[in-house]
Scaffold this motif. Structure first.
Motif, PDB file in Angstrom:
ATOM      1  N   GLY A 102       0.771  -1.238   0.000  1.00  0.00           N
ATOM      2  CA  GLY A 102       0.000   0.000   0.000  1.00  0.00           C
ATOM      3  C   GLY A 102       0.800   1.286   0.000  1.00  0.00           C
ATOM      4  O   GLY A 102       0.219   2.374   0.072  1.00  0.00           O
ATOM      5  N   PHE A 103       2.133   1.199  -0.086  1.00  0.00           N
ATOM      6  CA  PHE A 103       2.949   2.404  -0.099  1.00  0.00           C
ATOM      7  C   PHE A 103       3.019   2.942  -1.531  1.00  0.00           C
ATOM      8  O   PHE A 103       3.446   2.250  -2.446  1.00  0.00           O
ATOM      9  CB  PHE A 103       4.345   2.099   0.437  1.00  0.00           C
ATOM     10  CG  PHE A 103       5.222   3.318   0.602  1.00  0.00           C
ATOM     11  CD1 PHE A 103       4.699   4.582   0.833  1.00  0.00           C
ATOM     12  CD2 PHE A 103       6.604   3.193   0.514  1.00  0.00           C
ATOM     13  CE1 PHE A 103       5.509   5.684   0.990  1.00  0.00           C
ATOM     14  CE2 PHE A 103       7.437   4.289   0.672  1.00  0.00           C
ATOM     15  CZ  PHE A 103       6.885   5.540   0.908  1.00  0.00           C
ATOM     16  N   ASP A 104       2.624   4.181  -1.710  1.00  0.00           N
ATOM     17  CA  ASP A 104       2.510   4.787  -3.042  1.00  0.00           C
ATOM     18  C   ASP A 104       3.863   5.326  -3.515  1.00  0.00           C
ATOM     19  O   ASP A 104       4.205   6.485  -3.267  1.00  0.00           O
ATOM     20  CB  ASP A 104       1.474   5.918  -2.999  1.00  0.00           C
ATOM     21  CG  ASP A 104       1.219   6.522  -4.376  1.00  0.00           C
ATOM     22  OD1 ASP A 104       1.616   5.904  -5.382  1.00  0.00           O
ATOM     23  OD2 ASP A 104       0.631   7.622  -4.434  1.00  0.00           O
ATOM     24  N   ILE A 105       4.637   4.481  -4.171  1.00  0.00           N
ATOM     25  CA  ILE A 105       5.907   4.883  -4.792  1.00  0.00           C
ATOM     26  C   ILE A 105       5.985   4.267  -6.184  1.00  0.00           C
ATOM     27  O   ILE A 105       5.352   3.243  -6.457  1.00  0.00           O
ATOM     28  CB  ILE A 105       7.140   4.429  -3.971  1.00  0.00           C
ATOM     29  CG1 ILE A 105       7.074   2.925  -3.672  1.00  0.00           C
ATOM     30  CG2 ILE A 105       7.287   5.243  -2.707  1.00  0.00           C
ATOM     31  CD1 ILE A 105       8.328   2.363  -3.017  1.00  0.00           C
ATOM     32  N   LYS A 106       6.774   4.915  -7.041  1.00  0.00           N
ATOM     33  CA  LYS A 106       6.993   4.376  -8.384  1.00  0.00           C
ATOM     34  C   LYS A 106       8.436   4.603  -8.823  1.00  0.00           C
ATOM     35  O   LYS A 106       9.066   5.573  -8.418  1.00  0.00           O
ATOM     36  CB  LYS A 106       6.040   5.027  -9.396  1.00  0.00           C
ATOM     37  CG  LYS A 106       4.594   4.571  -9.263  1.00  0.00           C
ATOM     38  CD  LYS A 106       3.736   5.116 -10.388  1.00  0.00           C
ATOM     39  CE  LYS A 106       2.295   4.603 -10.264  1.00  0.00           C
ATOM     40  NZ  LYS A 106       1.437   5.106 -11.368  1.00  0.00           N
ATOM     41  N   VAL A 107       8.911   3.680  -9.666  1.00  0.00           N
ATOM     42  CA  VAL A 107      10.226   3.836 -10.287  1.00  0.00           C
ATOM     43  C   VAL A 107      10.160   4.958 -11.320  1.00  0.00           C
ATOM     44  O   VAL A 107       9.245   4.991 -12.140  1.00  0.00           O
ATOM     45  CB  VAL A 107      10.640   2.541 -11.026  1.00  0.00           C
ATOM     46  CG1 VAL A 107      11.967   2.745 -11.758  1.00  0.00           C
ATOM     47  CG2 VAL A 107      10.733   1.378 -10.080  1.00  0.00           C
ATOM     48  N   THR A 108      11.146   5.846 -11.275  1.00  0.00           N
ATOM     49  CA  THR A 108      11.263   6.846 -12.343  1.00  0.00           C
ATOM     50  C   THR A 108      12.507   6.601 -13.191  1.00  0.00           C
ATOM     51  O   THR A 108      12.594   7.074 -14.308  1.00  0.00           O
ATOM     52  CB  THR A 108      11.316   8.273 -11.774  1.00  0.00           C
ATOM     53  OG1 THR A 108      12.464   8.402 -10.923  1.00  0.00           O
ATOM     54  CG2 THR A 108      10.059   8.597 -10.995  1.00  0.00           C
ATOM     55  N   THR A 109      13.465   5.857 -12.657  1.00  0.00           N
ATOM     56  CA  THR A 109      14.617   5.415 -13.447  1.00  0.00           C
ATOM     57  C   THR A 109      15.309   4.251 -12.756  1.00  0.00           C
ATOM     58  O   THR A 109      15.320   4.160 -11.531  1.00  0.00           O
ATOM     59  CB  THR A 109      15.642   6.544 -13.679  1.00  0.00           C
ATOM     60  OG1 THR A 109      16.721   6.037 -14.490  1.00  0.00           O
ATOM     61  CG2 THR A 109      16.230   7.064 -12.387  1.00  0.00           C
ATOM     62  N   SER A 110      15.865   3.352 -13.570  1.00  0.00           N
ATOM     63  CA  SER A 110      16.795   2.364 -13.038  1.00  0.00           C
ATOM     64  C   SER A 110      18.104   3.073 -12.720  1.00  0.00           C
ATOM     65  O   SER A 110      18.389   4.152 -13.241  1.00  0.00           O
ATOM     66  CB  SER A 110      17.060   1.266 -14.075  1.00  0.00           C
ATOM     67  OG  SER A 110      15.918   0.484 -14.304  1.00  0.00           O
ATOM     68  N   THR A 111      18.900   2.470 -11.852  1.00  0.00           N
ATOM     69  CA  THR A 111      20.266   2.942 -11.624  1.00  0.00           C
ATOM     70  C   THR A 111      21.202   1.788 -11.967  1.00  0.00           C
ATOM     71  O   THR A 111      20.756   0.675 -12.263  1.00  0.00           O
ATOM     72  CB  THR A 111      20.486   3.405 -10.177  1.00  0.00           C
ATOM     73  OG1 THR A 111      20.266   2.303  -9.291  1.00  0.00           O
ATOM     74  CG2 THR A 111      19.527   4.532  -9.815  1.00  0.00           C
ATOM     75  N   ASP A 112      22.501   2.037 -11.924  1.00  0.00           N
ATOM     76  CA  ASP A 112      23.466   1.005 -12.322  1.00  0.00           C
ATOM     77  C   ASP A 112      24.443   0.763 -11.187  1.00  0.00           C
ATOM     78  O   ASP A 112      25.111   1.690 -10.719  1.00  0.00           O
ATOM     79  CB  ASP A 112      24.207   1.444 -13.579  1.00  0.00           C
ATOM     80  CG  ASP A 112      23.260   1.594 -14.762  1.00  0.00           C
ATOM     81  OD1 ASP A 112      22.753   0.574 -15.251  1.00  0.00           O
ATOM     82  OD2 ASP A 112      23.000   2.744 -15.186  1.00  0.00           O
ATOM     83  N   GLY A 113      24.493  -0.495 -10.745  1.00  0.00           N
ATOM     84  CA  GLY A 113      25.329  -0.812  -9.602  1.00  0.00           C
ATOM     85  C   GLY A 113      26.270  -1.968  -9.854  1.00  0.00           C
ATOM     86  O   GLY A 113      26.312  -2.552 -10.933  1.00  0.00           O
ATOM     87  N   ALA A 114      27.039  -2.294  -8.829  1.00  0.00           N
ATOM     88  CA  ALA A 114      27.943  -3.442  -8.848  1.00  0.00           C
ATOM     89  C   ALA A 114      27.887  -4.077  -7.463  1.00  0.00           C
ATOM     90  O   ALA A 114      28.076  -3.384  -6.461  1.00  0.00           O
ATOM     91  CB  ALA A 114      29.364  -2.999  -9.189  1.00  0.00           C
ATOM     92  N   PHE A 115      27.623  -5.383  -7.416  1.00  0.00           N
ATOM     93  CA  PHE A 115      27.451  -6.085  -6.138  1.00  0.00           C
ATOM     94  C   PHE A 115      28.375  -7.293  -6.071  1.00  0.00           C
ATOM     95  O   PHE A 115      28.046  -8.357  -6.590  1.00  0.00           O
ATOM     96  CB  PHE A 115      26.003  -6.544  -5.970  1.00  0.00           C
ATOM     97  CG  PHE A 115      25.052  -5.440  -5.656  1.00  0.00           C
ATOM     98  CD1 PHE A 115      24.753  -5.106  -4.344  1.00  0.00           C
ATOM     99  CD2 PHE A 115      24.446  -4.728  -6.678  1.00  0.00           C
ATOM    100  CE1 PHE A 115      23.868  -4.084  -4.056  1.00  0.00           C
ATOM    101  CE2 PHE A 115      23.558  -3.704  -6.393  1.00  0.00           C
ATOM    102  CZ  PHE A 115      23.270  -3.376  -5.086  1.00  0.00           C
TER     103      PHE A 115
END
Length: 305
Positions: A102-115
């Motif tokens: 129920g939390f109102d959030i949305k993706v606006t962009t992917s990011t780029d990582g390294a794990f």
């Protein structure tokens, strides 16, 4: 007649100055209203945001941005849910669970990582392995994808520094740690093994609350524009990104050339197939059914077509 003429000129001058003053005040007011607070993690994903802030790309667009770094994803999440932040760096696993709850959030962009995995130097590559991670997060997802041939005991630890300490102490065989913090651990004697991501998208994303998307569209447009400009800089020469990460995250300068810098993409959103795969994993591994549509998770209006 002469006096009337002089009076008219004076009055016209006053009105002109007043109009200019009002215009400047309005411009200042508009500029001051362009504010944004975002939370990021100690990860290479943050480099474009740090660099855009450092080089004045946000301020050039009239955006006053406040960037907070969180080492504990739960603290970042609490700040986002309580309204202390307009948006935050998170991952698609946390995203789908938060929206489902129920939390109102949305993706606006992917990011780029390294794990990478940080591995205790005494670990003998046993098929039984104790791994530190966060439960509802990219660390769990990547561990599952990478350790299919192992019998994994998952140990859930939210604090990234605590995970590293436990690996160093031998309480864990390994832990999923974001870069560049992982390189700091490598400098302290831990082994760093890169986790390969063969998917088109990184599991990390920037999300903003529904109210921010609705009420701060100009701010978000400026945010993504400045982000893209910093991405261009980094892909041309990543030395500034290395330096800004060390500076902002207070890491040791000796890791500069050890940091695994990804190839950054311009702002873009993950596609439907990728998010459906995440929701399937969520059900199979976490035992949580996700009943969401792509449109419930993504707002692509701030990325280039």
């Amino acid at each position: 007649m002469y006096i009337k003429k002089i009076s008219s000129l004076i009055m016209a001058g006053i009105l002109m100055v007043s109009a200019v003053g009002c215009s400047e005040a309005k411009g200042t007011e508009d500029r001051e209203s362009m504010t944004l607070k975002v939370g990021v993690m100690p990860a290479v994903d943050s480099a474009p945001i740090f660099l855009a802030e450092e080089k004045g790309y946000f301020s050039d667009l009239g955006l006053d941005i406040e960037v907070q770094v969180y080492t504990n994803a739960m603290n970042r999440q609490s700040a986002l849910q309580s309204g202390e932040l307009d948006g935050a760096m998170t991952d698609v696993i946390a995203l789908v669970n938060n929206v489902e709850n129920g939390f109102d959030i949305k993706v606006t962009t992917s990011t780029d990582g390294a794990f990478p995995f940080l591995v205790n130097p005494n670990y003998a590559d046993s098929k039984e392995v104790k791994v530190g991670m966060m439960e509802i997060s990219v660390s769990n997802y990547l561990a599952d994808k990478s350790l299919k041939d192992y019998e994994v005991e998952k140990v859930y630890i939210n604090e990234i520094p605590a995970r590293m300490e436990m690996v160093g102490a031998g309480s864990l065989d390994m832990a999923v740690i974001p870069e560049p913090v992982a390189s700091n651990g490598e400098l302290n004697g831990l082994k760093k093994i890169m986790i390969e991501n063969n998917e088109e998208f990184s599991p990390d994303v920037m999300v903003f609350t529904g109210s921010t998307i609705k009420n701060k569209s100009k701010e978000l447009k400026a945010f993504h524009e400045a982000y893209n400009k910093a991405v261009e800089d980094i892909n041309e020469d990543d030395q500034e990104a290395r330096e800004i990460l060390i500076s902002k995250l207070e890491l040791k300068a000796e890791i500069k050339d050890k940091i695994l810098i990804p190839e950054y993409n311009q702002a873009r959103v993950p596609d439907k197939a990728y998010l459906e795969g995440i929701m399937k994993w969520n059900k199979e591994v976490l035992g949580k059914e996700i009943n969401l549509k792509y449109e419930d998770l993504v707002d692509g209006s701030f990325v280039n077509d």
